[in-house]
Scaffold this active site. Structure first.
Site, PDB file in Angstrom:
ATOM      1  N   CYS A   2       0.646  -1.419   0.050  1.00  0.00           N
ATOM      2  CA  CYS A   2      -0.045  -0.095  -0.100  1.00  0.00           C
ATOM      3  C   CYS A   2       0.685   1.095   0.043  1.00  0.00           C
ATOM      4  CB  CYS A   2      -0.910  -0.102   1.149  1.00  0.00           C
ATOM      5  SG  CYS A   2      -1.803  -1.323   1.542  1.00  0.00           S
ATOM      6  N   ARG A  27       2.544   0.613  -5.780  1.00  0.00           N
ATOM      7  CA  ARG A  27       2.413   0.161  -4.351  1.00  0.00           C
ATOM      8  C   ARG A  27       1.184  -0.774  -4.127  1.00  0.00           C
ATOM      9  NH1 ARG A  27       6.552   2.371  -1.271  1.00  0.00           N
ATOM     10  NH2 ARG A  27       5.903   1.507   0.484  1.00  0.00           N
ATOM     11  N   GLY A  99       1.153  -1.384   5.578  1.00  0.00           N
ATOM     12  CA  GLY A  99       1.771  -2.358   6.461  1.00  0.00           C
ATOM     13  C   GLY A  99       1.186  -3.828   6.929  1.00  0.00           C
ATOM     14  N   LYS A 477       8.502 -13.025 -16.342  1.00  0.00           N
ATOM     15  CA  LYS A 477       8.102 -11.768 -16.925  1.00  0.00           C
ATOM     16  C   LYS A 477       6.755 -12.210 -17.812  1.00  0.00           C
ATOM     17  CE  LYS A 477       9.667  -9.273 -15.867  1.00  0.00           C
ATOM     18  NZ  LYS A 477      10.686  -8.947 -14.886  1.00  0.00           N
ATOM     19  N   LYS A 593       4.308  -3.202  -7.605  1.00  0.00           N
ATOM     20  CA  LYS A 593       5.388  -2.899  -8.163  1.00  0.00           C
ATOM     21  C   LYS A 593       6.376  -3.245  -6.833  1.00  0.00           C
ATOM     22  CE  LYS A 593       8.856  -1.262 -10.705  1.00  0.00           C
ATOM     23  NZ  LYS A 593       9.326  -2.301 -11.597  1.00  0.00           N
TER      24      LYS A 593
HETATM   25  C1  AGP Z   1       9.549  -8.548 -11.245  1.00  0.00           C
HETATM   26  O1  AGP Z   1       9.089  -8.130 -12.611  1.00  0.00           O
HETATM   27  C2  AGP Z   1       8.898  -7.960 -10.032  1.00  0.00           C
HETATM   28  N1  AGP Z   1       8.537  -6.736 -10.412  1.00  0.00           N
HETATM   29  C3  AGP Z   1       9.442  -8.387  -8.655  1.00  0.00           C
HETATM   30  O2  AGP Z   1       9.795  -9.976  -8.966  1.00  0.00           O
HETATM   31  C4  AGP Z   1      10.369  -7.509  -8.180  1.00  0.00           C
HETATM   32  O3  AGP Z   1      11.645  -7.630  -8.931  1.00  0.00           O
HETATM   33  C5  AGP Z   1      10.848  -7.920  -6.747  1.00  0.00           C
HETATM   34  O4  AGP Z   1       9.274  -7.923  -6.031  1.00  0.00           O
HETATM   35  C6  AGP Z   1      11.971  -7.279  -6.064  1.00  0.00           C
HETATM   36  O5  AGP Z   1      11.714  -5.824  -6.034  1.00  0.00           O
HETATM   37  P1  AGP Z   1      13.032  -5.019  -5.737  1.00  0.00           P
HETATM   38  O6  AGP Z   1      13.625  -5.141  -6.861  1.00  0.00           O
HETATM   39  O7  AGP Z   1      12.058  -3.480  -5.619  1.00  0.00           O
HETATM   40  O8  AGP Z   1      13.492  -5.444  -4.309  1.00  0.00           O
END
Ligand code: AGP
Length: 598
Positions: A2, A27, A99, A477, A593
């Site tokens: 979030c 988020r 959280g 992917k 993300k």
């Molecule tokens: C992959 O396309 C994802 N977005 C995901 O696996 C991501 O790489 C993972 O959550 C780690 O994120 P970070 O690099 O921001 O730590």
């Protein structure tokens, strides 16, 4: 997970809060909501779905209000519904949280036993508990202190009380920054979302409690807090002429890799090399740590380090490392954390854990303002610029580049590489952008592969050696943005089980660089074809096979650039296949993300 936002004592609240929330949407985008606040009044509006939906529901201008708190949700506890959307509010209290409150069931038993309604979510529990506590505790600071003392978990809260018109901010584990401009105060889970609004910034520390009354900010637990001047990030949140952020970000790779390499070619390494030398004197191994795509960068790094250095290397999923016993006093490992966002909770917790055990740490990240940077001994940046698409593309290849450069430095320090070898490998790294530009120009294979995938029930990615992690990444992917079932396998492992999956409805994509394993991978393809499977091969050399296999010939690779060259076409086929399927490419279902929960 979030994202939370707060704007205190300002105007144009609707436009500003929607703007900030849309920048926090990476988020989570299950539901969104805002509470407008002023003159002892609270007006709350929530919607299931994305910020664009909330935006349509905000019909009035809300000019009569001076403050707002808002939220964009990635559901953890409780289904995606209006009832579970934040803010939780009544006419006295409104709160938003990023959280997880781990002891919410205990809190329900202790404080809400009389409650008839089924309370699904942890944060709704906190809201109801706070209401209960407020019946007995009048003083707001005492009330917040009490609340803080009974919560277990990682969280960041914004809580507004209408009777005193005060906003409280609490942080324990989840990120929260506060910014100021003139008499207005802003909060955000990600400071870059506040770019155009603030002059000064403070990143809350775990345990911080802040009170904002009108425009006055008081730090209730720490008097030494200082706001620092805020530097606007150069990151743009625009798709330009592209249909999605993902395809824009794929196309940006030559330029961001060039920028990243420039940084690693400059004098910076003179400084870094000295620090690294010191670290290596007391260390005998590296442990690479990450999640998802970042973990695939870790796996690729392992191949690089094993090839070009004599240092021991291992990889760990951050989510596993956190719960392992690493109390080995004889081991002097350096832990290297890889994270695009620098905020992934599992990676952050693993970093804190490793630090608490006295190990040195390096963070490789794309977010220099992030929490991980503040925790690690040394930071190595990637210059991918802001990555918005949930599927990581340019951040991944920039991570590979930072890791390749780190590997070469270690190779030189440990005398595994002489200067001629080092310079040749550095040159290979500098040539990557031009090879990727060539791949971007070859689009003749995409339609054919999209067609093959459209009639398939599953797609497997097969590769060996340093492109094996790229097979895993290609598979991630494809599944995350198109929802097609997919797996990545090491070529040699096929015969130990996975080949049982092959039939005529399965497409296998083989990555086959022209190296000493070329014929071995060709044999894998033959074995799949012999069982009626369809095979697509990416290689810089034709296999000469006349059988029913589709070949895509890529630019010639070297050992160090192969992971980059084989990554980009897989990103492209995932994108175009998902486009054909009509999925929500930049914000695929069930994902976010930045995974800021455990
Ligand atoms: C992959 O396309 C994802 N977005 C995901 O696996 C991501 O790489 C993972 O959550 C780690 O994120 P970070 O690099 O921001 O730590």
């Amino acid at each position: 997970m979030c994202g939370i936002v707060g704007i205190i004592n300002s105007n144009e609240l609707k436009v500003k809060s929607l703007n900030i929330l849309s920048k926090l949407e990476y988020r989570g985008y299950d539901s969104a909501g805002v509470s407008f606040l002023s003159n002892k009044k609270i007006k709350t509006i929530t919607e299931v779905g994305k910020i664009s939906k909330l935006s349509k529901s905000l019909t009035s201008t809300y000019d009569n209000f001076h403050s707002v708190i808002g939220h964009t949700r990635w559901a953890t506890h409780g289904v995606v519904s209006k009832n579970n959307a934040h803010p939780f509010s009544d006419q006295k209290i409104s709160l938003v949280c990023n959280g997880i409150i781990e002891n919410y069931k205990d809190l329900q038993k202790k404080y809400l036993a009389h409650y008839k309604k089924n309370i699904e979510s942890d944060v709704e529990t906190v809201f109801l508990v706070l209401k209960e506590l407020s019946k007995k505790i009048n003083d707001k600071y005492k009330l917040i202190k009490k609340l803080k003392s009974i919560l277990r978990g990682n969280y960041a809260f914004l809580i507004y009380f209408s009777d005193t018109e005060e906003t409280y901010a609490l942080k324990a584990g989840s990120p929260l920054s506060i910014g100021k401009k003139m008499n207005s105060v802003y909060f955000s889970s990600d400071p870059s979302a506040l770019d155009e609004y603030i002059y000064e910034i403070y990143h809350l520390h775990d345990g911080d409690v802040l009170r904002v009354s009108k425009s006055e900010v008081s730090f209730l637990n720490n008097n030494k807090v200082k706001f620092l001047p805020y530097q606007q990030s150069t990151n743009k949140f625009s798709k330009g002429d592209f249909k999605h952020f993902m395809i824009k970000e794929i196309h940006e790779q030559p330029i961001v890799l060039k920028n990243t390499q420039k940084y690693y070619d400059k004098d910076y390494f003179v400084d870094f090399r000295d620090k690294l030398k010191d670290l290596l004197q007391e260390s005998n191994s590296f442990v690479f740590v990450g999640c998802g795509t970042a973990y695939h960068a870790c796996l690729t790094a392992k191949y690089y380090f094993e090839k070009f250095t004599s240092i021991n290397v291992s990889c760990e999923y951050a989510s596993e490392l956190r719960y392992k016993n690493i109390n080995n006093k004889n081991s002097k490992a350096i832990y290297i954390f890889i994270s695009q966002s620098g905020e992934t909770m599992d990676t952050l917790m693993a970093l804190k854990y490793v630090k608490s055990k006295g190990f040195n740490s390096i963070v490789i990240t794309n977010s220099l303002e992030s929490t991980m940077v503040r925790e690690a001994n040394i930071t190595l940046p990637t210059f991918a610029m802001k990555e918005i698409g949930v599927a990581s593309t340019k951040a991944f290849t920039c991570q590979l580049l930072a890791l390749a450069n780190l590997c070469l430095e270690v190779g030189v320090i440990n005398k595994n590489l002489n200067s001629k070898e080092y310079l040749k490998l550095k040159k290979d790294l500098r040539n990557i952008p031009s090879k990727l530009n060539k791949i971007l120009k070859m689009d003749n294979y995409l339609d054919k592969i999209v067609n093959l995938l459209s009639s398939a029930k599953a797609c497997y990615f097969i590769a060996r050696n340093n492109v094996f992690p790229i097979a895993l990444e290609g598979s991630l992917k494809l599944k995350e943005i198109s929802y097609m079932h997919s797996e990545g396998f090491a070529g040699g492992e096929m015969k130990h089980g996975p080949i049982a999956l092959i039939d005529k409805e399965v497409v296998s994509i083989c990555l086959n660089p022209n190296n000493e394993l070329f014929e071995k991978s060709n044999s894998n393809c033959e074995e799949i074809l012999a069982r009626g499977g369809k095979v697509i091969v990416f290689s810089s050399k034709t296999s000469g096979s006349k059988k029913n296999l589709f070949e895509v010939i890529l630019p010639k690779e070297t050992y160090i650039d192969a992971p980059f060259i084989y990554t980009m076409p897989l990103q492209l086929i995932s994108y175009y296949y998902a486009l054909n399927e009509g999925t929500d490419i930049d914000q695929p279902r069930n994902l976010a993300k930045s995974v800021t929960v455990e």
